[in-house]
Design an enzyme around this catalytic site. Structure first.
Site, PDB file in Angstrom:
ATOM      1  CB  SER A 150      10.682   6.710 -13.592  1.00 39.68           C
ATOM      2  OG  SER A 150       9.590   7.550 -13.810  1.00 39.68           O
ATOM      3  CG  HIS A 199      12.311  13.900  12.532  1.00 35.08           C
ATOM      4  ND1 HIS A 199      12.193  15.134  11.959  1.00 35.08           N
ATOM      5  CD2 HIS A 199      11.695  13.055  11.673  1.00 35.08           C
ATOM      6  CE1 HIS A 199      11.535  15.042  10.819  1.00 35.08           C
ATOM      7  NE2 HIS A 199      11.216  13.785  10.624  1.00 35.08           N
ATOM      8  CG  HIS A 200      11.755   9.731  10.039  1.00 33.98           C
ATOM      9  ND1 HIS A 200      10.423   9.613   9.727  1.00 33.98           N
ATOM     10  CD2 HIS A 200      12.180  10.852   9.406  1.00 33.98           C
ATOM     11  CE1 HIS A 200      10.059  10.606   8.936  1.00 33.98           C
ATOM     12  NE2 HIS A 200      11.104  11.373   8.716  1.00 33.98           N
ATOM     13  CD  GLU A 208       9.461  10.342  -1.895  1.00 35.21           C
ATOM     14  OE1 GLU A 208      10.480  10.685  -2.532  1.00 35.21           O
ATOM     15  OE2 GLU A 208       8.377  10.057  -2.431  1.00 35.21           O
ATOM     16  CG  HIS A 231      -1.550   1.305   1.554  1.00 33.36           C
ATOM     17  ND1 HIS A 231      -2.547   1.861   0.787  1.00 33.36           N
ATOM     18  CD2 HIS A 231      -1.311   2.193   2.559  1.00 33.36           C
ATOM     19  CE1 HIS A 231      -2.898   3.024   1.311  1.00 33.36           C
ATOM     20  NE2 HIS A 231      -2.153   3.256   2.388  1.00 33.36           N
ATOM     21  NE  ARG A 261       3.694   2.691  11.222  1.00 33.13           N
ATOM     22  CZ  ARG A 261       4.552   3.388  10.458  1.00 33.13           C
ATOM     23  NH1 ARG A 261       5.575   4.046  11.031  1.00 33.13           N
ATOM     24  NH2 ARG A 261       4.413   3.451   9.171  1.00 33.13           N
TER      25      ARG A 261
END
Lengths: 37, 543
Positions: B180, B313-314, B266, B88, B461
């Site tokens: 791409s 920070h991730h 990103e 997803h 999660r």
């Protein structure tokens, strides 16, 4: 700033410089991995 | 505005369009699309492809939400659930959101800067056609023994190295997606730098062009980094290296650093073009010039710069020195400053404006409110001590979905409604557009707002099952997701109706006194837009 009369060489030069930068980032980060491992 | 553009000989734009050696129309049949070099055709292909991926990625989301409707395992095995969460994300990020913005860039940038086409049309064709190949490869892994990748879109080693036959296909498809994107970004920069019409200095460029220019530089800088990271994963798996394998002296945490050096910019790659879209739409429907155009440019540039120095920070829970935590926390909080400038400027643009609320404006306003909610929860996550609590919980899922759905995707929808009459020459059904907006806006909140509570209550999660105390909010979120998914068929119906020319004829300007060169050409925009470089008069300037 330039107009539509920009020569093909200008366009090609800009594109090649950008492609070289992208390649440099790719190889540079792999080199970082090599040096760290 | 309508007379803002004249050719070099002083003739009106319509006259200029009719001349030139390439006034022929498109090729017939499949050749038109397979060998496409026209920016409008390629833009259309990107948008159609993105729409297809949106529905494929959306159906995966519905599998996830169906499974989470009640506690226990209902529909899919845990491994399939993990494949769904992974795929997803990959499909939505690389297949839906990014190509949609590239499609908008292809359609609009040449028209907005007065260029006849993109600078490198053949490479443009390649940029697009690589994508269906990449996603065919990626989606084919769903049917392989062992299934699709299931270790999360972040592809962290050593977990990702346990992927079965799908692993090399994942790596190859990510390389292709990166290729791409890089080719598309090169094309955007070269076009903007070299092919702007005379008199359009950099600061006179529309905000959509500006945000895309910044986005393209971000793409050039970070997509190769992702490619480098997955190349190293590939060699670790098949060629005996130990970049990320602790047993061989490698460092798995290094992958996380490299990945998020790509991953955080990103996020801005997916949101900056939406900022550009909203900056075009709000002035049109507030009937006022954009407040602080130049400061918007500097704010977007600052956001892009800061996006390179906040990646860790991730990874606060991975462990790092206190000075590192403080640096990344404060650098992250600093992003609120230029973002605040943008939100202030959009609000100031509307202040005392003669506002109307057509569908593009409604989506832009929802963007403004709901993206800001995502921004605020981002600030909460930036605080190290809090983040350790929220990390890997549904609070994070709520946060980034608020940024990406009512942020990026509402931005894309706003853009489609705004420019669709220019593309097709016909108006869309305004009443249905508004119904689509309200259904989307309500269901997006029903889906994602309860996730904040779930996360704060401790639901992790990426799990297919959960404790019973989480049931109510999960059921509400699932109902919202199904409602949001079904609502999007209405969007398709509205767009198809417009493409089939069932709406009223659109004028060249479409809206009341919009700003920009694209509104000076007829609707639909001619197949070849500018045979002569147009002049930008004071009325069309942005700064």
């Amino acid at each position: 700033m330039s107009t539509r009369s920009s020569s093909r060489s200008q366009i090609r030069r800009t594109a090649l410089v950008l492609a070289a930068v992208a390649l440099l980032f790719y190889l540079g980060f792999i080199l970082l991995g090599v040096l760290r491992s | 505005m309508g007379s803002a553009v004249t050719d070099a000989h002083g003739h009106g734009q319509a006259q200029a369009i009719g001349h030139g050696h390439d006034e022929h129309g498109p090729a017939k049949g499949v050749r038109r699309w397979l060998y496409a070099t026209n920016h409008k055709d390629i833009g259309t292909m990107y948008l159609v492809f993105s729409c297809l991926m949106f529905f494929i990625g959306g159906s995966m989301a519905l599998v996830i939400r169906s499974e989470l409707f009640t506690p226990g395992l209902q529909f899919v095995a845990p491994n399939v659930f993990n494949q769904m969460t992974t795929m997803h994300a990959l499909v939505m990020v690389f297949g839906a959101v990014m190509p949609a913005f590239v499609g908008l860039a292809n359609w609009m940038i040449p028209m907005m800067i007065g260029a006849p086409d993109m600078a490198l049309p053949r490479m443009n064709n390649w940029s697009f056609w690589i994508l269906p190949v990449a996603f065919s490869i990626l989606l084919s892994t769903l049917f392989m023994p062992g299934g699709a990748p299931a270790g999360g879109w972040t592809m962290y080693p050593p977990l990702v190295l346990q992927t079965g036959d799908a692993f090399p296909f994942l790596i190859f498809s990510v390389h292709l997606m990166g290729l791409s994107s890089i080719m598309g970004a090169i094309n955007v920069i070269v076009t903007i730098i070299n092919m702007r019409t005379a008199e359009m200095s950099l600061l006179k460029m529309p905000m959509f062009v500006w945000t895309w220019l910044i986005t393209a530089y971000l793409l050039i800088a970070v997509m190769p980094v992702l490619a480098g990271a997955v190349t190293m994963l590939l060699t670790d798996q098949f060629f005996g290296t130990s970049f990320f394998l602790a047993a061989g002296g490698g460092d798995p945490v290094m992958f996380q650093h490299i990945f998020w050096f790509f991953g955080h910019p990103e996020v801005y790659i997916m949101i900056l073009p939406a900022f550009g879209v909203v900056s075009e739409i709000i002035p049109t429907f507030a009937r006022k010039p954009l407040f602080g155009h130049d400061s918007m440019v500097y704010a977007a540039s600052s956001i892009a710069f800061l996006s390179f120095i906040v990646w860790a920070h991730h990874m606060f829970t991975v462990g790092m020195p206190l000075t590192g935590q403080l640096f990344f926390m404060f650098a992250t909080m600093l992003i609120a400053v230029p973002t605040g400038v943008k939100v202030f400027n959009w609000t100031a643009t509307m202040w005392k404006g003669a506002m109307t609320f057509e569908t593009p404006m409604l989506f832009s306003l929802a963007f403004l409110f709901l993206f800001t909610i995502g921004g605020f929860s981002g600030l909460m996550l930036a605080v190290v001590s809090s983040d350790i609590q929220y990390h890997d919980s549904y609070f994070v899922v709520a946060h980034f979905h608020y940024v990406l759905v009512p942020g990026s995707i509402f931005g894309i929808m706003a853009a489609v409604y705004y420019w669709l009459p220019k593309w097709t020459g016909h108006m869309y059904n305004e009443r249905l557009g508004q119904v689509h907006f309200w259904l989307s806006a309500i269901f997006v909140n029903v889906t994602f707002f309860p996730m904040h509570f779930l996360g704060l209550a401790g639901m992790p999660r990426r799990i297919p099952d959960y404790s019973t105390q989480f049931t109510d909010f999960n059921s509400i979120a699932s109902i919202g997701a199904i409602g949001f998914g079904i609502s999007q068929f209405l969007f398709i119906y509205i767009v198809v109706q417009c493409v089939r020319k069932q709406g009223a004829k659109a004028s060249a300007a479409v809206w009341e006194n919009p700003k920009g060169l694209e509104w000076t050409v007829p609707s639909p925009a001619p197949y070849h837009t500018f045979n002569e470089p147009p002049h930008v008069t004071a009325g069309a300037a942005f700064s």
